[in-house]
Design an enzyme around this catalytic site. Structure first.
Site, mmCIF file in Angstrom:
data_model
loop_
_atom_site.group_PDB
_atom_site.id
_atom_site.type_symbol
_atom_site.label_atom_id
_atom_site.label_comp_id
_atom_site.label_asym_id
_atom_site.label_seq_id
_atom_site.Cartn_x
_atom_site.Cartn_y
_atom_site.Cartn_z
ATOM 1 N N ASP A 384 3.808 -7.368 7.148
ATOM 2 C CA ASP A 384 2.588 -7.041 7.556
ATOM 3 C C ASP A 384 2.461 -5.324 7.814
ATOM 4 O OD1 ASP A 384 -0.046 -7.262 7.933
ATOM 5 O OD2 ASP A 384 0.068 -7.135 10.046
ATOM 6 N N LYS A 385 1.284 -4.739 7.582
ATOM 7 C CA LYS A 385 1.291 -3.384 7.750
ATOM 8 C C LYS A 385 0.839 -3.068 9.196
ATOM 9 C CE LYS A 385 -2.213 -1.026 6.352
ATOM 10 N NZ LYS A 385 -2.867 -0.491 7.744
ATOM 11 N N LYS A 540 -15.609 2.942 -3.095
ATOM 12 C CA LYS A 540 -14.679 3.534 -2.332
ATOM 13 C C LYS A 540 -15.430 4.944 -1.602
ATOM 14 C CE LYS A 540 -10.748 2.219 -5.195
ATOM 15 N NZ LYS A 540 -11.296 1.036 -5.881
ATOM 16 N N ARG A 588 -3.880 10.223 4.708
ATOM 17 C CA ARG A 588 -4.964 9.669 4.482
ATOM 18 C C ARG A 588 -6.114 10.403 4.201
ATOM 19 N NH1 ARG A 588 -5.109 4.327 7.970
ATOM 20 N NH2 ARG A 588 -6.807 3.735 6.732
ATOM 21 N N ASN A 779 -3.327 -13.721 11.350
ATOM 22 C CA ASN A 779 -3.097 -13.853 10.012
ATOM 23 C C ASN A 779 -1.836 -13.918 9.422
ATOM 24 O OD1 ASN A 779 -3.107 -11.099 10.623
ATOM 25 N ND2 ASN A 779 -3.349 -10.671 8.567
#
Length: 986
Positions: A384-385, A540, A588, A779
């Protein structure tokens, strides 16, 4: 759904009666899976519910009271090794087949089964307790008693988990919205904004929910946690009110209320909830070592049958030859030693204990003690991240204006510009169009960042230094910096707003209609929110239109990904290059732009926008077209760079794993841009590696074209979204997996929990390699359960595993029980302490791990070598004893069995690579136990004979002949063909 505005407290699973369990199992077995249907839920009228729906209880147990024993026995005896021991043990109840004492067969088998059942029972009790704790949580219920409305003051409160899937009716927040945390649902720790149904939020009092005639129509339960379609209808007004419901009106189970209190109407319960639908059933995991031993056991059994047929053939198949054949099979049964099963189970438990006691990974808990050796056979690591690779803590790192760039060490310059360039609150005449100064450009950029977002400031009142409930932000409130926190659906936005606060422009208040900024001088600037265009994975970008109170100016601000904004902003020659530079640093990026609007331009836009929102057909396309009419020739203000802080030592860890030959896949529910950025910053994708972003595909033709395009790429990392992945797997499963497995790294973004588990199973089916899944959220449970080895906390282990067997059908009763237990068990078990290399050396040279994944330590080649060794040693022991025995047969037993015990101890010593003091102790204890027991085994040994020199020299000669050649061979092999790890050690 029958309990409106309420979650009924359910009884714990342990309180279910045996009859209920039996009936439930019978029903699940006999009837088909119930079809999921859409439903209509009336507010305050449960009697109008047409169908019964599942109880709101979760169940994670594998077994119940009735199925526990049969289930555990089935899991044990579905393997040939255990089934073989059971058949042999049962055969001893038949007088004509009886070879020895019953306890020689049943005692070891009973020990293995007892250990297994106790271990499973402990795990089952823990699961039952967790279920009971979850199912026993109490929640408030909104009811009507007689003619009076009775409400509870603490419905679902701040920091409380949502117990079922609900539609959001009311909140204590004056804005009519609240934030929820979804980390246990989708793995994202970002706060999500949820909006109450407008009709019920406007009602004067809670009790009015019962005085209206209204219902909720909900679609049938679906797997997708990111979408919902439904309607809210109120019939007792003219005209009737119809509101469409979407994902922003839902409160899914397992999410947590982050602000205020909420009231909702339940639409899905129990196994129909989104979180349960996305959770797969737990399975019993079986290690690769167990599967390999199972295959080798079958080979040994085949050799055993062939040997028995040969023995019967030598007798000429005379008399009841079939019975004699079975007796020979039982007689040769010790070729497959049950001590192997005992030592294997105990060795696994020891490895699990070592992992939990490892000082380098404190707090690690081994929940499944049957598969610790899997950590040495992994080929694919699926991670997972959020929370696993990253801390999900964003830090503002870079601001680029085109001609000048500011980093963390030059932020004080920006603060200085903001302090000295705060504009007057009075309207200014339009200035001539000249090149703006750096100071004004910085101020415009910071103001745009401070306005273009969905962040809400929250103030906590403190009593004696203790935080209490967050208070609503009022315009006349004292906006103290000490107790302000920010709520947002994205940590990126929080990082940007915190940065604007650090340089002097602070967001102090926000509601649905306006927001307020505080300047360094303490002035409050008010902006009215005219329109908000939220971020979507398709667009986006997000935008906001505001009107400044002081000047009346209307400005359209927008920020988004560079791929979306490049065609929107005015021509420039630096944006693409700088975005690439920041991306290579692992930042980012967000492009920020603005456009000034006149009153006439905005009024024209508003009329077209409202008309598009009322369209019945193609509403989304028409709304997007109107918004895009504004998104032309926007003024580029700045480019921002935000860093998602990685977990400690992520980069060197991934580098070690890659060098060890482990392929790493990142499966995340996050956005594509975010996932790609983290893959680069964590060095999951190396700097000089190309990244192929799989374009969105929706049908077979598009998938075919994109796969062909990807096939032409070499040594390229793959980034693909969950939707595209689903299309590819539907039409080209084999081709896609084949291509993906050739990639050095794979990133799957926007993955649902079920898709994560599906990817794990695909790798298992198409590659036959061992997989490991690691995650930190609810999750990730399905993925962890599906993998061969699931990790909730990072860890490492260095270990080896080996076994030794011998075939001696001569000895009876206690001799065989002793041989399988106290005489030989301790030395063999002590091999769990053996190490081929030191842990430090294994971390320094991770390439050594590749030898483990190839499985060469336990292959048919090594198996045949051990079979030949056992045949040689068995022949020497028996033939030597027969040649050297004196007068009585009992001397053969004494000489050969003693030589056998010594041979066993010497062979264990031969296998040791790194001596541990406990190994020496184990050897001495075993030898001491055997020597001590000789005094009590008068039935098998002649005490007067075993104390003579003749006995000693005969035993020594036989032992020397059986072991010395093997020691010589090992010495020569290590000298002329040493293994790779021994070269490093030397």
């Amino acid at each position: 759904p029958t309990e409106n505005l309420h979650i009924q407290p359910t009884m714990s699973t342990s309180s279910m009666s045996i009859l209920d369990c039996c009936c439930e199992c019978l029903v699940h077995t006999c009837r088909r899976k119930k079809e999921l249907k859409a439903r209509t839920v009336w507010l305050g009228h449960p009697e109008k519910c047409e169908e019964k729906y599942p109880k709101n209880a979760i169940k994670n147990q594998k077994y119940n009271i009735v199925t526990f024993v049969p289930g555990v026995l089935y899991q044990q005896f579905k393997f040939f090794l255990n089934l073989y021991f059971l058949v042999v043990a049962c055969s001893q109840f038949v007088p004509s087949l009886k070879i020895g004492y019953l306890y020689t067969y049943w005692a070891p088998l009973g020990f293995v089964l007892a250990v297994t059942m106790v271990r499973e029972a402990v795990d089952e009790v823990r699961r039952c307790r967790r279920d009971k704790e979850m199912n026993s949580q109490l929640y408030s219920k909104l009811t009507v008693r007689g003619d009076h409305n009775v409400t509870h003051p603490d419905d679902i409160i701040h920091n409380q988990r949502i117990p079922a899937d609900m539609i959001f009716m009311r909140t204590s927040e004056k804005t009519g919205s609240c934030f929820i945390r979804t980390d246990q649902l989708d793995g994202e720790t970002d706060w999500k904004l949820r909006i109450a149904v407008a009709c019920t939020q406007r009602l004067p009092a809670l009790g009015d929910l019962f005085s209206i005639s209204a219902y909720v129509y909900a679609q049938k339960p679906e797997l997708d946690i990111h979408s919902f379609e439904g309607n809210f209808t109120r019939e007792d007004c003219d005209p009737p009110i119809h509101d469409s419901l979407s994902i922003e009106n839902t409160l899914w189970a397992s999410t947590v209320v982050a602000s205020g209190t909420v009231i909702g109407v339940v639409i899905y319960t129990g196994k129909e909830m989104r979180s349960v639908l996305n959770t797969s059933q737990s399975k019993n995991k079986v290690g690769l070592l167990d599967l390999e031993l199972n295959r080798l056991t079958k080979a040994l059994f085949l050799a055993q049958v062939v040997l028995s047929v040969v023995m019967v053939a030598l007798q000429g198949f005379l008399g009841p030859w079939f019975r004699n054949l079975f007796r020979f099979v039982v007689l040769f049964s010790y070729i497959i030693p049950i001590s192997l099963r005992v030592n294997l189970d105990m060795g696994k438990s020891a490895y699990g204990w070592m992992i939990m006691k490892d000082e380098n990974i404190p707090g690690t808990v081994v929940r499944t003690s049957t598969i610790p050796e899997e950590l040495g056979r992994l080929v694919y690591l699926l991670t997972d991240k959020t929370g696993t690779l990253t801390q999900n803590e964003m830090v503002f790192k870079r601001l680029h204006l085109g001609t000048v760039s500011y980093g963390t060490d030059t932020m004080d310059e920006i603060q200085s510009h903001i302090i000295h360039s705060t504009p007057s609150r009075k309207p200014q005449p339009p200035a001539p169009k000249v090149r703006k100064s750096v100071s004004s450009r910085i101020h415009e950029a910071v103001k745009a960042i401070a306005l273009c977002h969905n962040v809400t400031p929250v103030y906590e009142s403190r009593v004696n230094g203790v935080s209490t409930e967050p208070e609503s932000t009022e315009a006349d409130q004292d906006f103290s910096d000490d107790n302000r926190t920010y709520q947002a659906s994205s940590p990126d936005e929080v990082a940007l707003v915190r940065w604007t606060e650090s340089v002097g422009l602070t967001l102090v208040n926000r509601d649905l209609m306006s927001l307020q900024l505080k300047t360094p001088a303490g002035h409050i600037l008010t902006y009215y929110i005219l329109q908000i265009f939220p971020f979507t994975s398709e667009s986006k970008r997000m935008g906001i239109i505001v009107r400044e109170e002081a000047t009346g100016d209307i400005t359209f601000y927008m920020k988004g990904a560079d791929v979306a904004m490049a065609s929107i902003v005015q021509y420039n020659d630096w944006l693409e290059e700088e975005c690439g530079n920041m991306a290579r640093e692992g930042l980012r990026t967000l492009v920020v732009a603005k456009k000034s609007l006149t009153e006439e331009q905005y009024q024209d836009f508003e009329s077209r926008y409202n008309q598009a929102k009322l369209s019945i057909h193609d509403r989304a396309l028409k709304v997007a077209a109107v918004v895009e009419s504004l998104e032309r020739e926007m003024e580029l203000l700045c480019l921002t760079g935000v860093e998602d802080q990685l977990q400690a030592d992520v980069r060197p860890t991934l580098e070690l794993l890659r060098n060890a030959g482990i392929k790493i896949w990142m499966l995340t529910g996050d956005k594509l841009e975010t996932a790609t950025c983290i893959a680069k910053s964590s060095h999951l994708v190396s700097r000089n590696q190309d990244v192929h972003v799989f374009r969105p595909v929706s049908n077979r033709g598009e998938a075919h074209l994109e796969l062909n395009s990807f096939r032409r790429k070499h040594d390229c990392a793959l980034v693909i979204s969950g939707d595209s992945l689903e299309v590819c797997l539907r039409y080209y499963e084999h081709e896609f997996v084949e291509l993906a497995c050739q990639c050095p790294a794979v990133v799957c973004c926007r993955c649902s929990p079920t898709q994560k588990a599906q990817i794990v199973r695909l790798l298992q089916q198409h590659t036959d390699n061992r997989t490991c899944a690691i995650g930190d959220g609810g999750n990730d449970v399905s993925m962890i359960q599906a993998a061969d080895c699931g990790i909730g906390i990072e860890g490492k282990a260095v270990f080896s595993s080996i076994f030794y067997f011998a075939s001696v059908p001569l000895y009876q009763g206690f001799l065989m029980v002793g041989y399988a237990t106290i005489y030989t068990m301790f030395p063999v078990f002590s091999l769990v302490l053996d190490q081929d290399v030191k842990p430090e050396m294994a971390l320094l040279y991770p390439e050594l791990y590749k030898d483990l994944t190839k499985g060469r330590s336990l292959s048919f080649k090594t198996f045949l070598i051990w079979v030949l060794i056992s045949v040689y040693q068995g022949g020497i022991l028996m033939y030597g004893a027969l040649v050297l025995f004196d007068q009585e047969f009992v001397h053969v037993v004494a000489i050969s069995f003693t030589a056998l015990i010594l041979t066993e101890l010497l062979m264990v010593a031969l296998m040791v690579r790194t001596w541990h003091w406990l190994m020496v102790v184990a050897e001495l204890i075993s030898l001491g136990c055997y020597l001590a027991s000789l005094a009590f085994l008068n039935e098998y040994f002649d005490l007067s004979f075993i104390t003579t020199r003749v006995f000693l020299w005969k035993v020594c000669v036989i032992t020397l002949v059986s072991c010395l050649p093997l020691y010589i061979i090992k010495y020569l092999k290590r000298k002329f063909s040493p293994p790779s790890y021994s070269k490093l050690s030397s």
